[in-house]
Enzyme design. Sequence first.
Site, PDB file in Angstrom:
ATOM      1  N   TYR A   1       0.830  -1.208   0.000  1.00  0.00           N
ATOM      2  CA  TYR A   1       0.000   0.000   0.000  1.00  0.00           C
ATOM      3  C   TYR A   1       0.862   1.253   0.000  1.00  0.00           C
ATOM      4  CZ  TYR A   1      -3.652   3.296   1.479  1.00  0.00           C
ATOM      5  OH  TYR A   1      -4.528   4.347   1.560  1.00  0.00           O
TER       6      TYR A   1
ATOM      7  N   GLU B   1       3.999   1.776  -0.891  1.00  0.00           N
ATOM      8  CA  GLU B   1       4.763   2.011  -2.111  1.00  0.00           C
ATOM      9  C   GLU B   1       3.865   2.254  -3.317  1.00  0.00           C
ATOM     10  OE1 GLU B   1       8.034   2.595  -2.439  1.00  0.00           O
ATOM     11  OE2 GLU B   1       8.029   2.500  -0.251  1.00  0.00           O
TER      12      GLU B   1
ATOM     13  N   GLN C   1       0.626   4.214  20.894  1.00  0.00           N
ATOM     14  CA  GLN C   1       0.706   4.770  19.545  1.00  0.00           C
ATOM     15  C   GLN C   1      -0.440   5.747  19.330  1.00  0.00           C
ATOM     16  OE1 GLN C   1      -0.092   1.655  20.352  1.00  0.00           O
ATOM     17  NE2 GLN C   1      -1.180   0.538  18.740  1.00  0.00           N
ATOM     18  N   THR C   2      -0.229   6.749  18.487  1.00  0.00           N
ATOM     19  CA  THR C   2      -1.210   7.823  18.333  1.00  0.00           C
ATOM     20  C   THR C   2      -1.797   7.848  16.923  1.00  0.00           C
ATOM     21  OG1 THR C   2       0.410   9.490  17.619  1.00  0.00           O
ATOM     22  CG2 THR C   2       0.050   9.229  20.007  1.00  0.00           C
TER      23      THR C   2
ATOM     24  N   PRO D   1       2.630   2.189  12.234  1.00  0.00           N
ATOM     25  CA  PRO D   1       3.229   3.454  12.660  1.00  0.00           C
ATOM     26  C   PRO D   1       2.895   3.790  14.109  1.00  0.00           C
ATOM     27  CG  PRO D   1       1.404   3.845  11.153  1.00  0.00           C
ATOM     28  CD  PRO D   1       1.663   2.370  11.136  1.00  0.00           C
TER      29      PRO D   1
END
Length: 328
Positions: free
Chosen positions: A146, A148, A210-211, A273
């Site tokens: 996704y 790339e 994580q945010t 992420p």
Amino acid sequence: MKKVLITGAAGFLGSHLCDRFINEGFFVIGMDNFITGDEKNLYHLHNHPNFQFIEHDVTEFVSIDGELDYILHFASPASPIDYLKIPIQTLKVGSLGTHNLLGLAKAKKARILIASTSEVYGDPLVHPQTENYYGNVNTIGPRGVYDEAKRFQESITMAYHRFHGLETRIVRIFNTYGPRMRLNDGRVIPAFMGQALRGEDLTIFGDGSQTRSFCYVDDQVEGIYRLLLSDYSYPVNIGNPHEISIKEFAEEIIKLTNTHQKVVYKALPVDDPLQRQPDISLAKKILNWEPKVGREEGMKITFNYFKTFSQEDLFKSEHKDFTNHIKN
């Protein structure tokens, strides 16, 4: 009457864009192959005089009769549960599909807006993310299909802009939510709300630190609309800069839904992420845009939608002839 082609028209964002452009007086051609889009998102438009639907896979040659003023390319799987299941199709729609639509825009002398994503930043080392940050992406990881695809999409779009003088726009979309999301699409908001509606515990991957930053769909559509009509050809972040941890967000969902589920923790997926927050200074400057809908208001609307309209079997039994309507 201006004419616009919207690919991915049966998707969450695509269907809202169809509504917006019709309301602005455009003739809208919606295109989708239903690989992840949902036909019910367009049911309300099937008799509209200013809407035409074409079932088509944009990785194959795209042809539109007559003049065309604008193209919005939103055809792509957009959630991990989809692009991990169909990785080749995800790469093809970002590459072959984008190439086909850029060629169509060139032939029609149409302006084209490409839907990119915050995922081009990967697991960012810069926070918040600005448009001039090049990203930290694992090209061979499971999410790379996704990430790339979208990075290539931006590159070929800018090549057409520079080499052919094509009028191009690129929107980098951050987490967006609202009515017409799928409860089973794997993203944070529908996942949490689906679990709450089913009485299940809420699943957090990792430790919840994580945010994410969540933008309501009406704000996102407004930003996209303004960008299309602007004179700016380079990528622009459109998202809500109000950041929240996943753990805090789970607590908000439990409070909103008035349920008493526990939170359970599972291993963090590869390359997920740890931070996601847009810097929207550029959008403020060139588009005079910033989000207006607060998370509390937007989440109430979204949850009420899921409570009312998430019964897929009921819908299909009531509107079983819809596919024939839109194909014809």
